[in-house]
Design a protein around this motif. Structure first.
Motif, PDB file in Angstrom:
ATOM      1  N   ALA A  33       0.840  -1.207   0.000  1.00  0.00           N
ATOM      2  CA  ALA A  33       0.000   0.000   0.000  1.00  0.00           C
ATOM      3  C   ALA A  33       0.870   1.251   0.000  1.00  0.00           C
ATOM      4  CB  ALA A  33      -0.938  -0.010   1.212  1.00  0.00           C
ATOM      5  N   ILE A  34       1.917   1.260   0.800  1.00  0.00           N
ATOM      6  CA  ILE A  34       2.831   2.399   0.851  1.00  0.00           C
ATOM      7  C   ILE A  34       3.556   2.562  -0.481  1.00  0.00           C
ATOM      8  CG2 ILE A  34       4.952   3.281   1.928  1.00  0.00           C
ATOM      9  CD1 ILE A  34       3.940   1.916   4.557  1.00  0.00           C
ATOM     10  N   ARG A  80       1.261   4.002  -3.132  1.00  0.00           N
ATOM     11  CA  ARG A  80       1.039   5.426  -2.872  1.00  0.00           C
ATOM     12  C   ARG A  80       2.220   6.263  -3.339  1.00  0.00           C
ATOM     13  NH1 ARG A  80      -1.211   8.929  -3.901  1.00  0.00           N
ATOM     14  NH2 ARG A  80      -1.575  10.752  -2.693  1.00  0.00           N
ATOM     15  N   ARG A  81       3.417   5.802  -3.023  1.00  0.00           N
ATOM     16  CA  ARG A  81       4.618   6.551  -3.397  1.00  0.00           C
ATOM     17  C   ARG A  81       4.841   6.540  -4.900  1.00  0.00           C
ATOM     18  NH1 ARG A  81       8.294   4.825   1.791  1.00  0.00           N
ATOM     19  NH2 ARG A  81       7.312   6.323   3.190  1.00  0.00           N
ATOM     20  N   THR A 131       2.532   6.275  -7.151  1.00  0.00           N
ATOM     21  CA  THR A 131       1.502   7.141  -7.711  1.00  0.00           C
ATOM     22  C   THR A 131       1.911   8.608  -7.603  1.00  0.00           C
ATOM     23  OG1 THR A 131      -0.204   5.533  -7.162  1.00  0.00           O
ATOM     24  CG2 THR A 131      -0.927   7.792  -7.571  1.00  0.00           C
ATOM     25  N   SER A 132       2.472   8.995  -6.473  1.00  0.00           N
ATOM     26  CA  SER A 132       2.876  10.395  -6.322  1.00  0.00           C
ATOM     27  C   SER A 132       4.036  10.740  -7.241  1.00  0.00           C
ATOM     28  CB  SER A 132       3.228  10.708  -4.865  1.00  0.00           C
ATOM     29  OG  SER A 132       4.431  10.089  -4.484  1.00  0.00           O
TER      30      SER A 132
END
Length: 140
Positions: A14-15, A18-19, A21-22
Motif C-alpha cells: 500500500a505504501i 502510494r509513493r 503514484t505520487s
C-alpha cells in the motif's frame, strides 16, 4: 501462512503504490502516464500488436486499450499497420517519436530507481528484481 508477514507485505505494498503514484503524477518525471509507458514498452519489447492482444496481456477491456492507444496515436507515438486479411483489424507500432519518448521516460525512471537503491548491494537488487517478477507473475 505467517499472518504477520502477510500484514507486513500488505502494508508495504500500500505504501509502495502510494509513493509510486505520487512520483508518476509528478510531470517533471516525464510525459507518459503508466498505461502509455506500459503499452509503448510492450510494443518495443515484443513487436507490433493489436488492441485485442494488448487487452488480453494487460487484462483490460478492449475499449480501454483502444482509448489509450488512440491517445498515443494522437501524440504520434504509435501508428497503425493494417491487417491485409481483415480490413477492420490493425496492429500498433512505435513511431520514431514514440521510441524517443519511451527511451527518455525509461531513462528518468532508471535514474530514480538507481538513486533509491544506491545503498543496496548488487545481490539485494537482483533478489528484489527476482521477487518482484515472481510476485507479478502470480497475477497470471
Amino acid at each position: 501462512m505467517d499472518v504477520h508477514a502477510l500484514e507486513m507485505i500488505e502494508l508495504e505494498l500500500a505504501i509502495l503504490i502510494r509513493r509510486i503514484t505520487s512520483i508518476s503524477n509528478n510531470k517533471k518525471f516525464g510525459n507518459l502516464d503508466r498505461s502509455a509507458y506500459l503499452i509503448l514498452r510492450r510494443i518495443k519489447g515484443k513487436g507490433a500488436a493489436g488492441v485485442k492482444v494488448l487487452a488480453e496481456e494487460f487484462k483490460l477491456d478492449i475499449s480501454t486499450i483502444s482509448r489509450q492507444a488512440s491517445a498515443l496515436e494522437h501524440k504520434d507515438y504509435l501508428y497503425r499497420i493494417p491487417d491485409p486479411l481483415d480490413g477492420r483489424a490493425y496492429s500498433l507500432q512505435l513511431t520514431e517519436q514514440g521510441t524517443k519518448e519511451l527511451f527518455d521516460y525509461k531513462q528518468e525512471r532508471l535514474k530514480r530507481i538507481t538513486e533509491l537503491l544506491e545503498d543496496w548491494s548488487d545481490e539485494e537488487r537482483k533478489l528484489f528484481g527476482v521477487l518482484l517478477e515472481k510476485f507479478n507473475r502470480s497475477f497470471n
